[in-house]
Design a protein around this motif. Structure first.
Motif, PDB file in Angstrom:
ATOM      1  N   ILE A   9      40.425  37.702  46.435  1.00 55.94           N
ATOM      2  CA  ILE A   9      41.481  36.679  46.492  1.00 55.94           C
ATOM      3  C   ILE A   9      41.529  36.071  47.894  1.00 55.94           C
ATOM      4  CG2 ILE A   9      43.988  36.321  46.418  1.00 55.94           C
ATOM      5  CD1 ILE A   9      43.995  38.627  44.261  1.00 55.94           C
ATOM      6  N   ALA A  10      41.502  36.951  48.916  1.00 52.59           N
ATOM      7  CA  ALA A  10      41.536  36.472  50.306  1.00 52.59           C
ATOM      8  C   ALA A  10      40.325  35.604  50.593  1.00 52.59           C
ATOM      9  CB  ALA A  10      41.580  37.663  51.265  1.00 52.59           C
ATOM     10  N   LEU A  11      39.158  36.008  50.042  1.00 55.24           N
ATOM     11  CA  LEU A  11      37.938  35.248  50.282  1.00 55.24           C
ATOM     12  C   LEU A  11      38.062  33.827  49.728  1.00 55.24           C
ATOM     13  CD1 LEU A  11      34.956  34.690  50.815  1.00 55.24           C
ATOM     14  CD2 LEU A  11      34.477  35.777  48.629  1.00 55.24           C
ATOM     15  N   PHE A  12      38.534  33.699  48.489  1.00 55.75           N
ATOM     16  CA  PHE A  12      38.615  32.355  47.908  1.00 55.75           C
ATOM     17  C   PHE A  12      39.719  31.524  48.554  1.00 55.75           C
ATOM     18  CE2 PHE A  12      35.559  33.862  44.963  1.00 55.75           C
ATOM     19  CZ  PHE A  12      34.867  32.719  44.595  1.00 55.75           C
ATOM     20  N   ALA A  13      40.786  32.188  49.009  1.00 58.70           N
ATOM     21  CA  ALA A  13      41.806  31.464  49.782  1.00 58.70           C
ATOM     22  C   ALA A  13      41.158  30.911  51.047  1.00 58.70           C
ATOM     23  CB  ALA A  13      42.967  32.395  50.129  1.00 58.70           C
ATOM     24  N   ALA A  14      40.345  31.750  51.709  1.00 60.85           N
ATOM     25  CA  ALA A  14      39.671  31.313  52.928  1.00 60.85           C
ATOM     26  C   ALA A  14      38.694  30.180  52.631  1.00 60.85           C
ATOM     27  CB  ALA A  14      38.941  32.486  53.578  1.00 60.85           C
ATOM     28  N   LEU A  15      38.025  30.251  51.462  1.00 63.62           N
ATOM     29  CA  LEU A  15      37.070  29.206  51.086  1.00 63.62           C
ATOM     30  C   LEU A  15      37.800  27.871  50.891  1.00 63.62           C
ATOM     31  CD1 LEU A  15      34.003  28.973  50.416  1.00 63.62           C
ATOM     32  CD2 LEU A  15      34.646  29.111  48.014  1.00 63.62           C
ATOM     33  N   ILE A  16      38.971  27.923  50.240  1.00 61.98           N
ATOM     34  CA  ILE A  16      39.769  26.703  50.048  1.00 61.98           C
ATOM     35  C   ILE A  16      40.135  26.116  51.415  1.00 61.98           C
ATOM     36  CG2 ILE A  16      41.963  25.787  49.181  1.00 61.98           C
ATOM     37  CD1 ILE A  16      41.824  27.946  46.980  1.00 61.98           C
ATOM     38  N   ILE A  17      40.531  27.000  52.359  1.00 59.93           N
ATOM     39  CA  ILE A  17      40.912  26.532  53.689  1.00 59.93           C
ATOM     40  C   ILE A  17      39.693  25.940  54.407  1.00 59.93           C
ATOM     41  CG2 ILE A  17      41.753  27.258  55.963  1.00 59.93           C
ATOM     42  CD1 ILE A  17      43.353  29.455  54.447  1.00 59.93           C
ATOM     43  N   ARG A  52      43.416  36.464  39.299  1.00 60.61           N
ATOM     44  CA  ARG A  52      42.999  36.464  40.699  1.00 60.61           C
ATOM     45  C   ARG A  52      42.737  35.050  41.180  1.00 60.61           C
ATOM     46  NH1 ARG A  52      38.304  40.849  40.307  1.00 60.61           N
ATOM     47  NH2 ARG A  52      37.734  39.272  38.786  1.00 60.61           N
ATOM     48  N   GLY A  53      42.208  34.198  40.274  1.00 59.09           N
ATOM     49  CA  GLY A  53      41.953  32.804  40.640  1.00 59.09           C
ATOM     50  C   GLY A  53      43.226  32.096  41.048  1.00 59.09           C
ATOM     51  N   ALA A  54      44.325  32.339  40.320  1.00 60.62           N
ATOM     52  CA  ALA A  54      45.591  31.667  40.627  1.00 60.62           C
ATOM     53  C   ALA A  54      46.208  32.223  41.909  1.00 60.62           C
ATOM     54  CB  ALA A  54      46.563  31.811  39.465  1.00 60.62           C
TER      55      ALA A  54
END
Lengths: 185, 208
Positions: A9-17, A52-54
């Motif tokens: 989850i943290a990884l994809f949040a970081a990817l969005i950022i 997890r995606g949301a």
């Protein structure tokens, strides 16, 4: 929710950022800047699945709330939450959820390459465009009192770019999931 | 790591408790939606702008901070003026400006640490009910911030490696290995965190 889930989850949040740091530009006269961040939201849903995606965009929105400049163009802070385009930000959460839910149905083992790409693209388009635009347009129409019609047609200008992002997200997801085994949940 | 927008300071707005500022902002934002009189809304926008100026931010800095939202608001005003009527534009523009100024004033005068503390306290009751786990939640936020420079660094390495093999920079060719490599990285980090026994187990049994 185990620690690996937290890591993904943290990884994809970081990817969005991180995708927000790729140059973005507001189109003259249109109320929303074009960014690659919605590509990250689609990827989160397609790769991780609905729950997890949301949660990945939830993390990004929480970071916006605590005043960090994590949105495209270095924007952040609570001001974003009350702005006219906030619907396109909060809409990330249901968008990633629906994308993930559809990806679970439309993509799976035993399907051909072409069927998988089409299925993943449909998931990204319905979740990442239809659901996201519904939230964003509703907010523009009510919050900015723009009226549904104008909010709708104004936002449509972004649809072609977002369809391309959806197909890119589908292709990336196909290759990523072939290389890294991960159950959607 | 990424620095927050807010700074500490000694102006009255800086000294107000964070929870009070957030509650006041939420109240103002809600109230403004039920007001349609342009004179009241323009007054609110001016008061908010003065509040923002009282934080020590110069008007020129404010203009550059809020350039993008103000462009959006101006565009909406023009659309309202052309397609709806003057009255709508005269209430929409000052309302959105007032919100933008007030929210920016809160953002500027509240540090990330203060906001994090306030959020953790606000989460307290939900945590006691077992609905959220503040430890895991803050671990997720911290990890996300740590992963951002990591992703940027990995992307640069992948592009360099591909350029060294004579390959051009193709977005899909970069993003696929980027996501796979960072997924592996996230897994390794998670396993390392598990090995060190964090987050500590909660009273209720949900260790999995």
């Amino acid at each position: 929710m185990n620690t690996r889930d937290i890591g993904y989850i943290a990884l994809f949040a970081a990817l969005i950022i991180a995708l927000g740091a790729v140059p973005s530009f507001p189109i003259a006269g249109l109320p929303v800047p074009i960014t690659l961040q919605s590509l990250g939201v689609m990827l989160a849903g397609l790769v991780l699945g609905p729950k997890r995606g949301a949660l990945a965009p939830v993390v990004v929105i929480a970071l916006v709330g605590i005043g960090l400049p994590v949105l495209a163009g270095g924007r952040g802070g609570i001001g974003v939450f009350v702005g006219p385009t906030a619907g396109f930000l909060f809409g990330w959460i249901p968008a990633a959820f629906v994308t993930g839910l559809l990806a679970m149905r439309l993509d799976g083992p035993g399907k051909g390459m072409v069927a998988r790409v089409i299925g993943l693209s449909i998931a990204a388009i319905l979740g990442g465009i239809v659901v996201l635009y519904a939230c964003g347009i509703a907010w523009l129409a009510f919050g900015a009192k723009l009226g549904l019609g104008k909010a709708f047609f104004g936002s449509l200008a972004f649809a072609p770019g977002d369809v391309i992002k959806a197909v890119v997200a589908a292709l990336v997801t196909l290759k990523v999931r072939d290389a890294f085994a991960l159950e959607r949940k | 790591m990424i620095d927050g927008i807010g700074r500490s300071g000694a102006t009255p707005l800086h000294r107000l408790p964070t929870g009070l500022k957030l509650a006041a902002l939420a109240l103002v934002a809600t109230a403004l939606f039920f007001v349609d009189r342009p004179d009241v809304l323009v007054g609110a926008a001016l008061v908010a702008l003065l509040g923002l100026r009282s934080t020590g931010r110069r008007f020129r800095e404010i203009a550059s901070d809020l350039a993008l939202p103000m462009t959006v608001i101006a565009a909406l005003g023009v659309v309202d003026l052309v397609f709806v009527d003057v009255a709508t534009a005269a209430s929409v523009v000052p309302r959105l400006l007032a919100l933008a100024f007030a929210a920016h004033a809160v953002t500027l005068t509240t540090t990330t640490a203060e906001l994090t503390d306030t959020f953790e306290r606000a989460l307290g009751p939900f945590e006691r009910l077992g609905l959220v786990d503040a430890g895991r939640a803050s671990l997720t936020l911290t990890l996300a911030l740590r992963f951002v420079p990591l992703i940027v660094e990995e992307a640069r390495e992948i592009r360099e490696a591909q350029a060294a093999r004579g390959l051009g920079s193709h977005p899909i060719a970069v993003i696929v290995p980027l996501v796979v490599r960072t997924l592996v990285r996230a897994q390794v980090v998670a396993d390392a965190i598990d090995a060190r026994g964090f987050p500590p187990p909660r009273n209720s049994n949900n260790a999995k």
